[in-house]
Write a protein that holds these residues in place. Structure first.
Motif, PDB file in Angstrom:
ATOM      1  N   PHE A  59       0.828  -1.208   0.000  1.00  0.00           N
ATOM      2  CA  PHE A  59       0.000   0.000   0.000  1.00  0.00           C
ATOM      3  C   PHE A  59       0.867   1.264   0.000  1.00  0.00           C
ATOM      4  O   PHE A  59       0.541   2.228  -0.692  1.00  0.00           O
ATOM      5  N   MET A  60       1.961   1.252   0.738  1.00  0.00           N
ATOM      6  CA  MET A  60       2.859   2.412   0.739  1.00  0.00           C
ATOM      7  C   MET A  60       3.557   2.550  -0.610  1.00  0.00           C
ATOM      8  O   MET A  60       3.674   3.656  -1.142  1.00  0.00           O
ATOM      9  N   LEU A  61       4.002   1.433  -1.167  1.00  0.00           N
ATOM     10  CA  LEU A  61       4.709   1.466  -2.455  1.00  0.00           C
ATOM     11  C   LEU A  61       3.835   1.987  -3.599  1.00  0.00           C
ATOM     12  O   LEU A  61       4.328   2.663  -4.496  1.00  0.00           O
ATOM     13  N   ILE A  62       2.549   1.682  -3.563  1.00  0.00           N
ATOM     14  CA  ILE A  62       1.671   2.157  -4.639  1.00  0.00           C
ATOM     15  C   ILE A  62       1.107   3.549  -4.342  1.00  0.00           C
ATOM     16  O   ILE A  62       0.387   4.118  -5.151  1.00  0.00           O
ATOM     17  N   GLY A  63       1.425   4.083  -3.164  1.00  0.00           N
ATOM     18  CA  GLY A  63       0.978   5.427  -2.828  1.00  0.00           C
ATOM     19  C   GLY A  63      -0.484   5.518  -2.426  1.00  0.00           C
ATOM     20  O   GLY A  63      -1.113   6.557  -2.587  1.00  0.00           O
ATOM     21  N   SER A  64      -1.025   4.428  -1.898  1.00  0.00           N
ATOM     22  CA  SER A  64      -2.424   4.445  -1.459  1.00  0.00           C
ATOM     23  C   SER A  64      -2.563   5.150  -0.113  1.00  0.00           C
ATOM     24  O   SER A  64      -1.807   4.886   0.820  1.00  0.00           O
ATOM     25  N   GLU A  65      -3.536   6.043  -0.031  1.00  0.00           N
ATOM     26  CA  GLU A  65      -3.815   6.732   1.232  1.00  0.00           C
ATOM     27  C   GLU A  65      -4.286   5.746   2.313  1.00  0.00           C
ATOM     28  O   GLU A  65      -4.208   6.035   3.494  1.00  0.00           O
ATOM     29  N   HIS A  66      -4.767   4.607   1.887  1.00  0.00           N
ATOM     30  CA  HIS A  66      -5.240   3.592   2.834  1.00  0.00           C
ATOM     31  C   HIS A  66      -4.105   2.961   3.636  1.00  0.00           C
ATOM     32  O   HIS A  66      -4.364   2.177   4.546  1.00  0.00           O
ATOM     33  N   HIS A  67      -2.860   3.313   3.308  1.00  0.00           N
ATOM     34  CA  HIS A  67      -1.734   2.739   4.050  1.00  0.00           C
ATOM     35  C   HIS A  67      -1.828   3.060   5.548  1.00  0.00           C
ATOM     36  O   HIS A  67      -1.353   2.292   6.363  1.00  0.00           O
ATOM     37  N   LYS A  68      -2.466   4.158   5.901  1.00  0.00           N
ATOM     38  CA  LYS A  68      -2.618   4.495   7.326  1.00  0.00           C
ATOM     39  C   LYS A  68      -3.419   3.407   8.054  1.00  0.00           C
ATOM     40  O   LYS A  68      -3.106   3.046   9.169  1.00  0.00           O
ATOM     41  N   HIS A  69      -4.430   2.884   7.379  1.00  0.00           N
ATOM     42  CA  HIS A  69      -5.255   1.825   7.981  1.00  0.00           C
ATOM     43  C   HIS A  69      -4.477   0.507   8.063  1.00  0.00           C
ATOM     44  O   HIS A  69      -4.502  -0.159   9.094  1.00  0.00           O
ATOM     45  N   GLU A  96      12.163  -9.375  17.461  1.00  0.00           N
ATOM     46  CA  GLU A  96      12.784  -8.082  17.176  1.00  0.00           C
ATOM     47  C   GLU A  96      12.261  -7.474  15.880  1.00  0.00           C
ATOM     48  O   GLU A  96      11.999  -6.270  15.820  1.00  0.00           O
ATOM     49  N   ALA A  97      12.102  -8.280  14.844  1.00  0.00           N
ATOM     50  CA  ALA A  97      11.585  -7.774  13.562  1.00  0.00           C
ATOM     51  C   ALA A  97      10.165  -7.233  13.741  1.00  0.00           C
ATOM     52  O   ALA A  97       9.826  -6.162  13.222  1.00  0.00           O
ATOM     53  N   CYS A  98       9.348  -7.960  14.494  1.00  0.00           N
ATOM     54  CA  CYS A  98       7.965  -7.537  14.748  1.00  0.00           C
ATOM     55  C   CYS A  98       7.912  -6.241  15.549  1.00  0.00           C
ATOM     56  O   CYS A  98       7.114  -5.359  15.245  1.00  0.00           O
ATOM     57  N   ARG A  99       8.746  -6.119  16.572  1.00  0.00           N
ATOM     58  CA  ARG A  99       8.747  -4.903  17.407  1.00  0.00           C
ATOM     59  C   ARG A  99       9.168  -3.679  16.588  1.00  0.00           C
ATOM     60  O   ARG A  99       8.562  -2.622  16.694  1.00  0.00           O
ATOM     61  N   ARG A 100      10.203  -3.848  15.765  1.00  0.00           N
ATOM     62  CA  ARG A 100      10.669  -2.725  14.937  1.00  0.00           C
ATOM     63  C   ARG A 100       9.603  -2.328  13.923  1.00  0.00           C
ATOM     64  O   ARG A 100       9.358  -1.140  13.694  1.00  0.00           O
ATOM     65  N   CYS A 101       8.971  -3.310  13.317  1.00  0.00           N
ATOM     66  CA  CYS A 101       7.934  -3.040  12.326  1.00  0.00           C
ATOM     67  C   CYS A 101       6.732  -2.361  12.973  1.00  0.00           C
ATOM     68  O   CYS A 101       6.186  -1.400  12.437  1.00  0.00           O
ATOM     69  N   ALA A 102       6.340  -2.832  14.139  1.00  0.00           N
ATOM     70  CA  ALA A 102       5.196  -2.250  14.867  1.00  0.00           C
ATOM     71  C   ALA A 102       5.461  -0.779  15.161  1.00  0.00           C
ATOM     72  O   ALA A 102       4.584   0.075  14.960  1.00  0.00           O
ATOM     73  N   GLU A 103       6.659  -0.485  15.610  1.00  0.00           N
ATOM     74  CA  GLU A 103       7.023   0.895  15.947  1.00  0.00           C
ATOM     75  C   GLU A 103       6.951   1.790  14.705  1.00  0.00           C
ATOM     76  O   GLU A 103       6.355   2.867  14.718  1.00  0.00           O
ATOM     77  N   SER A 104       7.542   1.323  13.619  1.00  0.00           N
ATOM     78  CA  SER A 104       7.563   2.070  12.375  1.00  0.00           C
ATOM     79  C   SER A 104       6.147   2.269  11.825  1.00  0.00           C
ATOM     80  O   SER A 104       5.788   3.377  11.393  1.00  0.00           O
ATOM     81  N   CYS A 105       5.337   1.223  11.861  1.00  0.00           N
ATOM     82  CA  CYS A 105       3.968   1.313  11.348  1.00  0.00           C
ATOM     83  C   CYS A 105       3.083   2.211  12.213  1.00  0.00           C
ATOM     84  O   CYS A 105       2.220   2.906  11.709  1.00  0.00           O
ATOM     85  N   ARG A 106       3.314   2.198  13.521  1.00  0.00           N
ATOM     86  CA  ARG A 106       2.560   3.063  14.419  1.00  0.00           C
ATOM     87  C   ARG A 106       2.773   4.540  14.010  1.00  0.00           C
ATOM     88  O   ARG A 106       1.846   5.329  13.959  1.00  0.00           O
ATOM     89  N   GLU A 107       4.027   4.885  13.679  1.00  0.00           N
ATOM     90  CA  GLU A 107       4.337   6.245  13.245  1.00  0.00           C
ATOM     91  C   GLU A 107       3.674   6.566  11.908  1.00  0.00           C
ATOM     92  O   GLU A 107       3.178   7.674  11.707  1.00  0.00           O
ATOM     93  N   MET A 108       3.657   5.604  10.977  1.00  0.00           N
ATOM     94  CA  MET A 108       3.028   5.817   9.672  1.00  0.00           C
ATOM     95  C   MET A 108       1.518   5.978   9.798  1.00  0.00           C
ATOM     96  O   MET A 108       0.902   6.709   9.029  1.00  0.00           O
ATOM     97  N   ALA A 109       0.926   5.281  10.749  1.00  0.00           N
ATOM     98  CA  ALA A 109      -0.527   5.312  10.918  1.00  0.00           C
ATOM     99  C   ALA A 109      -0.990   6.617  11.581  1.00  0.00           C
ATOM    100  O   ALA A 109      -2.138   7.018  11.433  1.00  0.00           O
TER     101      ALA A 109
END
Length: 110
Positions: A59-69, A96-109
């Motif tokens: 969703f981020m790669l295609i530039g969809s606004e729905h990436h927040k969801h 560790e991979a899950c924790r890092r991804c969760a943190e990054s996605c929380r910021e994107m959302a």
């Protein structure tokens, strides 16, 4: 191609890394060990985690606004997966991979 911010690029990288780690850990490590590693709830969670990470990156790669969801959901599932992998034990790379991804996605959302 649309412009990706450094934060989004970083989140895409975290999502794709987590997708790869979750999938390979489930298919290799968990299937080889069996037992609690292949209990339906745990295994399903790992598959869901891998898929939502892949979807969020997409969703981020295609530039969809729905990436927040998708990122919001991804952060939630990654946290759940990290907790479950921690509970089972011997899955530190996945945790560790899950924790890092969760943190990054929380910021994107946000």
């Amino acid at each position: 191609m649309h412009h990706l911010s450094p934060e989004m690029k970083s989140c895409i990288d975290e999502c794709l890394h987590c997708y790869s780690v979750c999938l390979s850990t489930a298919m290799g490590h968990c299937l080889e060990l069996g037992g609690k590693h292949t209990e339906k709830q745990h295994f399903t969670l790992m598959m869901a985690c891998a898929e939502i990470c892949r979807t969020s990156a997409h969703f981020m790669l295609i530039g969809s606004e729905h990436h927040k969801h998708t990122c919001g959901e991804c952060a939630e599932i990654c946290n759940e997966c990290a907790d479950d992998c921690e509970r089972i034990g011997d899955m530190q790379e996945c945790v560790e991979a899950c924790r890092r991804c969760a943190e990054s996605c929380r910021e994107m959302a946000a």
